[in-house]
Design an enzyme around this catalytic site. Structure first.
Site, PDB file in Angstrom:
ATOM      1  N   ASP A 156      20.138 -18.112  58.898  1.00 38.19           N
ATOM      2  CA  ASP A 156      20.399 -18.912  60.097  1.00 38.19           C
ATOM      3  C   ASP A 156      21.686 -18.551  60.823  1.00 38.19           C
ATOM      4  O   ASP A 156      21.838 -18.875  61.986  1.00 38.19           O
ATOM      5  CB  ASP A 156      20.284 -20.407  59.836  1.00 38.19           C
ATOM      6  CG  ASP A 156      21.066 -20.843  58.636  1.00 38.19           C
ATOM      7  OD1 ASP A 156      21.592 -19.975  57.933  1.00 38.19           O
ATOM      8  OD2 ASP A 156      21.156 -22.054  58.396  1.00 38.19           O
ATOM      9  N   GLU A 165      18.125  -8.679  50.345  1.00 39.47           N
ATOM     10  CA  GLU A 165      19.331  -8.072  50.892  1.00 39.47           C
ATOM     11  C   GLU A 165      19.806  -6.870  50.090  1.00 39.47           C
ATOM     12  O   GLU A 165      20.369  -5.929  50.648  1.00 39.47           O
ATOM     13  CB  GLU A 165      20.460  -9.107  50.973  1.00 39.47           C
ATOM     14  CG  GLU A 165      20.239 -10.198  52.020  1.00 39.47           C
ATOM     15  CD  GLU A 165      19.460 -11.389  51.502  1.00 39.47           C
ATOM     16  OE1 GLU A 165      18.968 -11.343  50.338  1.00 39.47           O
ATOM     17  OE2 GLU A 165      19.337 -12.382  52.250  1.00 39.47           O
ATOM     18  N   HIS A 199      25.712 -25.710  54.260  1.00 36.08           N
ATOM     19  CA  HIS A 199      24.936 -24.942  53.288  1.00 36.08           C
ATOM     20  C   HIS A 199      25.449 -23.496  53.316  1.00 36.08           C
ATOM     21  O   HIS A 199      26.005 -23.049  54.326  1.00 36.08           O
ATOM     22  CB  HIS A 199      23.445 -25.019  53.610  1.00 36.08           C
ATOM     23  CG  HIS A 199      23.075 -24.441  54.949  1.00 36.08           C
ATOM     24  ND1 HIS A 199      23.441 -25.023  56.133  1.00 36.08           N
ATOM     25  CD2 HIS A 199      22.405 -23.315  55.274  1.00 36.08           C
ATOM     26  CE1 HIS A 199      23.001 -24.291  57.129  1.00 36.08           C
ATOM     27  NE2 HIS A 199      22.374 -23.241  56.646  1.00 36.08           N
ATOM     28  N   HIS A 200      25.260 -22.795  52.221  1.00 31.89           N
ATOM     29  CA  HIS A 200      25.786 -21.433  52.035  1.00 31.89           C
ATOM     30  C   HIS A 200      27.310 -21.406  51.841  1.00 31.89           C
ATOM     31  O   HIS A 200      27.913 -20.335  51.874  1.00 31.89           O
ATOM     32  CB  HIS A 200      25.434 -20.455  53.164  1.00 31.89           C
ATOM     33  CG  HIS A 200      23.975 -20.312  53.471  1.00 31.89           C
ATOM     34  ND1 HIS A 200      22.981 -20.694  52.601  1.00 31.89           N
ATOM     35  CD2 HIS A 200      23.331 -19.797  54.565  1.00 31.89           C
ATOM     36  CE1 HIS A 200      21.799 -20.441  53.171  1.00 31.89           C
ATOM     37  NE2 HIS A 200      21.987 -19.896  54.341  1.00 31.89           N
ATOM     38  N   GLY A 218      25.222   4.895  40.103  1.00 28.33           N
ATOM     39  CA  GLY A 218      24.177   4.760  39.093  1.00 28.33           C
ATOM     40  C   GLY A 218      23.599   3.368  38.931  1.00 28.33           C
ATOM     41  O   GLY A 218      23.436   2.875  37.816  1.00 28.33           O
ATOM     42  N   ASP A 267       9.566   3.572  35.385  1.00 32.70           N
ATOM     43  CA  ASP A 267       8.925   2.251  35.443  1.00 32.70           C
ATOM     44  C   ASP A 267       9.921   1.121  35.241  1.00 32.70           C
ATOM     45  O   ASP A 267       9.730   0.016  35.747  1.00 32.70           O
ATOM     46  CB  ASP A 267       7.785   2.163  34.423  1.00 32.70           C
ATOM     47  CG  ASP A 267       8.255   2.443  33.001  1.00 32.70           C
ATOM     48  OD1 ASP A 267       9.232   3.200  32.829  1.00 32.70           O
ATOM     49  OD2 ASP A 267       7.648   1.911  32.056  1.00 32.70           O
ATOM     50  N   ASN A 300       7.328   5.649  31.316  1.00 25.63           N
ATOM     51  CA  ASN A 300       7.670   5.968  29.931  1.00 25.63           C
ATOM     52  C   ASN A 300       8.023   4.705  29.145  1.00 25.63           C
ATOM     53  O   ASN A 300       8.815   4.737  28.211  1.00 25.63           O
ATOM     54  CB  ASN A 300       8.787   7.019  29.867  1.00 25.63           C
ATOM     55  CG  ASN A 300       9.955   6.657  30.771  1.00 25.63           C
ATOM     56  OD1 ASN A 300      10.087   5.503  31.173  1.00 25.63           O
ATOM     57  ND2 ASN A 300      10.799   7.618  31.082  1.00 25.63           N
ATOM     58  N   GLY A 323       9.705   1.785  29.582  1.00 23.08           N
ATOM     59  CA  GLY A 323      11.015   1.141  29.415  1.00 23.08           C
ATOM     60  C   GLY A 323      12.154   1.973  29.920  1.00 23.08           C
ATOM     61  O   GLY A 323      11.978   2.911  30.691  1.00 23.08           O
ATOM     62  N   GLU A 346      18.551   4.572  28.557  1.00 23.06           N
ATOM     63  CA  GLU A 346      19.311   3.721  27.651  1.00 23.06           C
ATOM     64  C   GLU A 346      18.919   3.922  26.195  1.00 23.06           C
ATOM     65  O   GLU A 346      19.759   3.828  25.306  1.00 23.06           O
ATOM     66  CB  GLU A 346      19.195   2.267  28.071  1.00 23.06           C
ATOM     67  CG  GLU A 346      19.944   2.077  29.369  1.00 23.06           C
ATOM     68  CD  GLU A 346      19.891   0.685  29.893  1.00 23.06           C
ATOM     69  OE1 GLU A 346      20.518   0.454  30.930  1.00 23.06           O
ATOM     70  OE2 GLU A 346      19.217  -0.166  29.275  1.00 23.06           O
TER      71      GLU A 346
END
Lengths: 615, 615
Positions: free
Chosen positions: A55, A78, A143-144, A453, A483, A510, A512, A516
């Site tokens: 708004d 956003e 608000h916000h 990254g 994925d 793959n 997951g 990591e």
């Protein structure tokens, strides 16, 4: 216009703008503050503005929607919009990315994307619609807001991640403030922030300043220092008898010296290598180009060539962990010449650029004006330089018994599919590493986020990159994403469908977060994710009859090869998604090594083994 | 334990912890820093930790995954995780929400969710995995950094949106630091921030402090001031001859005085009304409850009753625009008594609470200990109070010729579907307004974000709310969300499928951002969004065979009514999504009025009509 003349002309424009803003012209033609911003963006060749309505920005969006040459790209959220603005800016040279959000909720959702643009040096304007100037003064509990009257909390946060900020509060200073931050944005290639109160959007100001273009040229180098540095470098080249290589990196792209650099390379004939973040700054099929240097992670022949040269001319280096094989360069400082921009935020260094010769630093000597002078002096080495051999940067598609799609096979196979002018976006994860091992076609553009990254970035970035590619006459937009990562930002595919951009999305399924798994927790459940039915995704996101899109799943080498050879597929006439089934524990060679090094420095076992990264 | 005793016991625990941390116990049983945090969270009855893995938090996630009573909830992205932690904390009383992210990229993606928890006073711990202490010292250019060595940029941003922060850097102070911020979190009901370097996770510290529980009791009220205030209030009630009403608001829920308040109401018999953010603090079918007071937007009979009372006892007020009918209360200060917490961030006011009697302020007099004393003194008014009539808060389902599903019909119809103990989550937009017009069943819990108002929040919040509801024995989790808002955070439905929580999602498909159409740009394209095939969503997100979920589209009143009467549907035995087709320009009454007021104060036409909001 030659570079020194451009620098002087830039200085004149800067001064003219200052004079103009001090005069606060009143007599001239009037324009609303909102349209003043749009006029500047139009001058910067911006044709798309990303964001989400809220708004406090709706009044400005009226102007965007009514603008004859600038389109509103309504994003799904956003963060995705910030990523898209970043991708747009990376592909559309000499323009900027623009994202518009609303006070508090909207701008904070985007802040990771803005911080990424800061880290990676991408020129993005974050324009935030904020409450009216009278509300800024009285600070009602709107608000916000945070409920405690701190209307400045969001700009305080933005200061950490943008180069400069303008909180517009008075129409008389609006033009000067807007110009100031936009000049910063284009000269330092970092994000900037403008807060636009609702009531200022339609207030009238002089349009006089618009006649003076915004300058993007960096400040002029001091001629005496410059010739001193030049002599030093020439002396070193003499001593080395021209046994030198060039190493090109991120800032050569971000600070716009590709043209000067390529001219230098052609005229001197020196071999050139790239760091991962400098990939495609020099065409990878250029005969004197030898591939990617990554410290100890480099291909052995490349490592040997770079590290044994008597001199390394480093252009635009950015020495981050993932860009240097975890800080494993083995090039003595005595053999190093660096021309680059110095990525420091503090104000006195704002526009500073920086040249280093061995241990000596020369602040204020910027590479854009300096490289052409270096070219002139080193052209005489062309014959010597041409004799230095350069390894051929080609990776053959390996023969593998097993039909499974492995990273070792995949990337060389993909390289054969890529074409000149393709815009290739790679996600943090296996893709950022896999792409390093193969050469990309001439005039192709690689878009990746190796320093920041942030997983999920590539999907939003693809949207902006695809729009920009279409505008500037580049080729197909092609994404490589896992994925795990695509789940963060997946809804943005719906915007691609709506805008009729036609990227090809290679989705490496793959099961997951494979990157990591390599760093830590190989078989941990926290690295698992839900498996989605990827082939139905476009149906949900706006193409119920599958008239605008195509999806595929490939499970082995033959299936993928057949698809890549299909001319309809390769023509990219629709948005397409290819789900590629891969082993969760397969990864490109470079990732395996990098993750091992990175996992060690994370020191989860620090008590037993207190290792530390060294910068 | 009675309230004054609890306050004293809390003070003792606070002091014991201080003594303990000054002693820095060494002899006792050892525990790792990571497990110390988990032990504290277990004491706070946390059973789920939300977040996304990233290379700086993986070591901590090992401990979470191995923990016997705490589950790791891997979210699709960090913003959704923050929203989920917020929803969890709102529903699981006397616990907190916890989100774990990684340095830079992860924490910044979550920051809007954390800021929302700050604004709305929700206790959330944001635990960020950061580089090791040695890297914090040497500041190498790691991935996820800004590239300029500013390792403190993210905590600087976090300071704007969390109540307190602990950047752990030394195991000897870790326990005291962790305890300090967790005590803040539970006593002031605001988010807090802990940065946990990778190498500290497994370092051993004394577990001695864990024997002393963390105190949540606010500081003791000064007895002399308290009795002075009490006498003043009693005098006012005498003068008003007990012609008083109670107005309950957000802070009554957030600062945990529902029990004290309900005891007050039962014993005194005064009529009670609620602000939108106080809805369900008092059961809406309580015989002395009259409905929602919203200034000029109130139902006329409610407005008349509240504004004509000789005294209004306001409990936990939060006077934001959307919570007060755009600041349109018409209650003179001379008739107002306010007991509340004072939402100020600055340090000296940290734990301060606050009572106001007419124009007089009494800082330090907190409502939790004060309300029981008020109850004691005002019980004698029960007979008088009982004579004050209270409008019946029921909204009949209107008869409408047209079969279309209108907001006027929808909300009363839905009210008949809701059951005791349901947890109802409403999104910013039409749903937040529509729900205000109808009474909710006893022991139901309404979860909404009226002050912060970040679109998309409700979807993530639903996940946390549903998990918490299952844990504490509440009923169905039910979401009302628009098609615009759900697109921001839609992927989190996949996590709900994986965790086997079974919310009912009413998706109001009104082709875009209807709340914004009412504020500005009714027919503007920027308020349009892509239409998705909602009924295929679960298939994509992890339920390919539709064995775990059901979806429906309803286009008219009969279809919706039939579905609501279906006992299988109502039993919520699976996750279910109901797409409800509505007119893009239909909205609840309260939204129409609010948006008109809000649009005016946004002053897009400020030059012509420079109106201002007043606080």
């Amino acid at each position: 216009m030659s570079t020194p003349t451009a620098a002087l002309q830039g200085e004149i424009h800067r001064l003219q703008l200052q004079v103009n803003s001090l005069r606060t012209e009143k007599g001239a033609e009037q324009i609303t503050v909102g349209n003043y911003i749009l006029a500047r963006l139009e001058q910067l060749r911006v044709t798309s503005i990303f964001g989400v309505p809220g708004d406090f920005n709706l009044g400005f969006l009226d102007l965007v929607e009514d603008h004859p040459t600038i389109d509103w790209i309504g994003n799904c959220n956003e963060l995705n919009a910030a990523y898209a603005a970043d991708g747009y800016a990376r592909v559309k040279e000499h323009s900027i990315g623009v994202i518009t959000t609303t006070f508090g909720v909207g701008e904070l959702s985007a802040i990771n994307g803005i911080a990424g643009a800061f880290s990676e040096m991408v020129p993005v304007l974050h324009l935030v619609g904020v409450p009216s100037t009278s509300q800024q003064a009285t600070k009602p509990m709107l608000h916000h807001t945070l409920g405690d009257g701190r209307y400045d909390a969001y700009v305080q946060a933005a200061k950490q991640f943008t180069f400069s900020q303008a909180f517009l509060s008075d129409k008389n200073h609006a033009a000067a403030e807007i110009d100031r931050v936009l000049i910063d944005c284009i000269t330092v290639a970092r994000p900037v922030y403008i807060a636009l109160p609702t009531d200022l959007v339609h207030q009238k100001i002089s349009s006089e300043s618009l006649r003076i273009p915004l300058t993007r040229s960096p400040p002029h180098n001091n001629p005496q220092v410059e010739s001193f540095v030049l002599e030093q470098i020439v002396t070193l080249f003499e001593a080395a008898q021209g046994d030198a290589v060039v190493l090109v990196d991120a800032c050569a792209i971000r600070h716009d010296v590709r043209e000067e650099l390529n001219d230098f390379l052609r005229k001197t004939g020196f071999p050139v290598y790239a760091a991962p973040m400098g990939k495609t700054a020099v065409d990878e099929n250029y005969e004197r180009y030898g591939g990617i240097y990554l410290g100890t992670i480099s291909r052995p022949d490349i490592k040997e060539k770079v590290e044994s040269a008597k001199l390394v001319l480093s252009v635009g280096s950015l020495l981050s962990d993932f860009n240097t094989g975890n800080f494993s360069y083995n090039i003595p400082t005595t053999r190093t010449i660096e021309v680059r921009n110095y990525p420091i935020l503090t104000a006195p260094d704002l526009h500073s650029t920086h040249t280093r010769v061995q241990y000596a630093s020369f602040p204020g000597i910027g590479m854009k004006q300096f490289i052409p002078k270096l070219t002139e002096r080193l052209t005489s080495y062309h014959e010597n330089a041409s004799e230095i051999t350069v390894p051929k940067f080609v990776t053959d598609v390996p023969k593998e018994e097993n039909g499974d799609i492995t990273h070792t096979w995949f990337w060389p196979r993909i390289a054969k599919f890529l074409k000149p002018k393709d815009v290739i976006v790679t996600e943090t994860g296996t893709s950022n590493f896999g792409i390093q091992d193969v050469a990309l076609p001439e005039k192709s553009v690689l878009v990746s986020q190796i320093l920041w990254g942030s997983i999920g970035w590539s999907v939003g970035s693809l949207l902006g990159a695809a729009i920009a590619a279409r505008e500037v006459g580049l080729g197909r937009a092609i994404l490589f994403v896992g994925d795990g990562s695509i789940q963060l930002t997946v809804q943005e595919l719906s915007v691609m469908l709506r805008l009729d951009v036609k990227p090809i999305i290679f989705l490496l399924n793959n099961s997951g977060y494979t990157i990591e798994r390599y760093i830590h927790g190989k078989t941990r459940k926290y690295n698992d994710i839900s498996n989605w039915t990827w082939t139905s995704l476009f149906k949900v996101l706006g193409d119920p009859e599958e008239q605008l899109s195509r999806t595929y799943t490939v499970r082995n080498k033959d299936e993928l090869s057949s698809l890549l050879e299909d001319t309809t597929f390769a023509s990219a006439d629709r948005i397409q998604l290819v789900e590629i089934i891969m082993d969760p524990l397969d990864a490109p060679r470079a990732l395996k090594v990098q993750a091992e090094l990175s996992g060690k420095t994370n020191s989860y076992d620090a008590v037993l083994n207190p290792t530390t990264a060294t910068a």
